[in-house]
Design an enzyme around this catalytic site. Structure first.
Site, PDB file in Angstrom:
ATOM      1  CE1 TYR A 129      -3.758   2.522   0.963  1.00 17.55           C
ATOM      2  CE2 TYR A 129      -1.881   3.619   1.985  1.00 17.55           C
ATOM      3  CZ  TYR A 129      -3.184   3.654   1.514  1.00 17.55           C
ATOM      4  OH  TYR A 129      -3.900   4.818   1.590  1.00 17.55           O
ATOM      5  CD  GLU A 137      -6.111   4.579  -0.823  1.00 23.78           C
ATOM      6  OE1 GLU A 137      -6.295   4.973   0.323  1.00 23.78           O
ATOM      7  OE2 GLU A 137      -6.993   4.020  -1.496  1.00 23.78           O
TER       8      GLU A 137
END
Ligand code: GDP
Ligand code: MN
Length: 371
Positions: free
Chosen positions: A100, A185
């Site tokens: 991530y 993101e």
């Protein structure tokens, strides 16, 4: 403003972040065609909501025929309230590990915040804090190399992948900055035999900076009702409670919601009729609110420029129309021409309150079927 995944990935690609080869399609034939060029593919619905994988919005296809079939299933689907009309068809990746990587605004510090984890993927919300790396970016230096290296070093990667993450993080900061983003993101950022690749992408641009990004296409989807109310020159917002609110001004609207909450009620939507809205737009607005089928409607008017008798007449107009007012209605009316307004409503059998607390308590009671 949220951008679709394929737009976020275009911004990543422009900044030199590796993304999968892909085509944007809007019909099954184009999906089949894309798969003929790309080989085995992943088809991903383009909606402005996350968690598509878990909601059935991602399908894998080995052949062009399979891709066509998958596209037929996905297009037109309702996922999280969005009707799917666009798909991203991407080359299938051989994923060895999902990371991530994101950047957000740390509002308290007033600085960009890097968030990274070795445990990326669809369950990121459940990853324990000890696996999350957070580091603020000091302004005005920006993403200094040692900061990017420091974050990547905490992800337990082999040296080659670590180096690529440093490069991607540096470029992601450029995307974040150049788009005036409030969030960007990559989840997951994947490790494959062909290197580290952004398998998903999110990019939310700060609404207050949109004037600097006129080149970006508008993606904000307003509901049909929202655009109707906007045509009347009033503002309307949908929420998730069951009581509709109509008030005249942003401040009084917020206060109405707060007081409603204190009496255990929750707004389903609110309509800010602004100051000085005339009788006609107000009656149309009230009709629209009623059409959302709330458990009760609370009208809260503090008449300054807005005249209470106009409000009363707007309410009476709606009452006299076919269908009338078929939901419990509570009115609080004070200010300019209050006496006239209260009298008009009383003649029609509607009691107007002058204390908001009483009106809110009554609206909550009526919404629960208590009289
Ligand atoms: P989200 O559910 O909306 O976050 O959609 P993502 O694009 O992040 O995809 C969800 C999950 O699908 C990823 O975490 C991967 O596990 C899987 N996935 C997506 N693309 C690929 C791919 O090309 N190959 C493989 N093997 N899995 C993929
Ligand atoms: Mn994702």
């Amino acid at each position: 403003m949220k951008l679709f995944e394929y737009m976020a990935k275009q911004a990543f690609r422009d900044a030199g972040i590796p993304v999968p080869a892909a085509r944007v399609v809007r019909d099954p034939d184009a999906a089949e065609e894309a798969a003929r060029e790309l080989g085995p593919v992943v088809l991903k619905v383009q909606i402005l909501a996350g968690g598509r994988g878990k909601a059935g919005g991602i399908k894998f296809a080995q052949t062009p025929e399979e891709a066509g079939r998958a596209a037929r299933e996905l297009l037109g689907m309702n996922i999280k309230g969005f009707i799917v009309d666009t798909l991203l068809v991407e080359e299938m990746l051989d994923i060895q590990q999902e990371l991530y990587l994101g950047m957000a605004v740390d509002a308290a510090a007033g600085l960009p915040l890097i968030i990274a984890s070795t445990k990326g993927g669809v369950n990121i919300e459940e990853v324990p804090e000890k696996y999350m790396v957070r580091r603020r970016v000091e302004l005005p230096w920006g993403m200094l190399p040692y900061v990017a290296r420091g974050v990547a070093a905490r992800l337990d990667l082999d040296p080659s992948a670590e180096k690529q993450v440093v490069d991607i993080l540096t470029r992601l900061y450029q995307v974040f900055k150049s788009h005036d983003a409030e969030l960007t993101e990559i989840n997951p950022l994947v490790i494959t035999p062909n290197g580290v690749i952004a398998a998903d992408g999110r990019l939310n641009v700060d609404d207050d900076a949109l004037f600097r990004h006129r080149d970006l296409p508008s993606t904000e989807e307003t509901s049909r009702l929202e655009s109707k109310v906007q045509e009347l020159g009033l503002s309307y917002v949908e929420l998730d409670g069951d009581i509709a609110i109509m008030a005249n001004g942003a401040g009084i609207t917020m206060a109405t919601m707060d007081i409603l909450a204190r009496y255990g009620g929750k707004a389903m939507n609110f309509l800010d009729a602004g100051g000085g809205a005339g009788e006609d737009p107000m009656s149309q607005a009230l009709e629209l609110l009623i059409s959302t089928e709330p458990a009760a409607v609370l009208v809260n008017i503090f008449g300054g420029i807005t005249r209470c008798d106009d409000v009363a007449r707007a309410i009476l107009t709606v009452m006299e129309r076919p269908g009338g007012i078929n939901v419990p209605l509570v009115v609080r009316l004070v200010g300019t021409n209050e006496d006239e307004g209260v009298r008009l409503l009383k003649e029609a059998g509607i009691e107007a309150y002058s204390a908001l607390e009483e009106a809110a308590a009554k609206a909550v009671a009526l919404s629960r079927g208590e009289a």
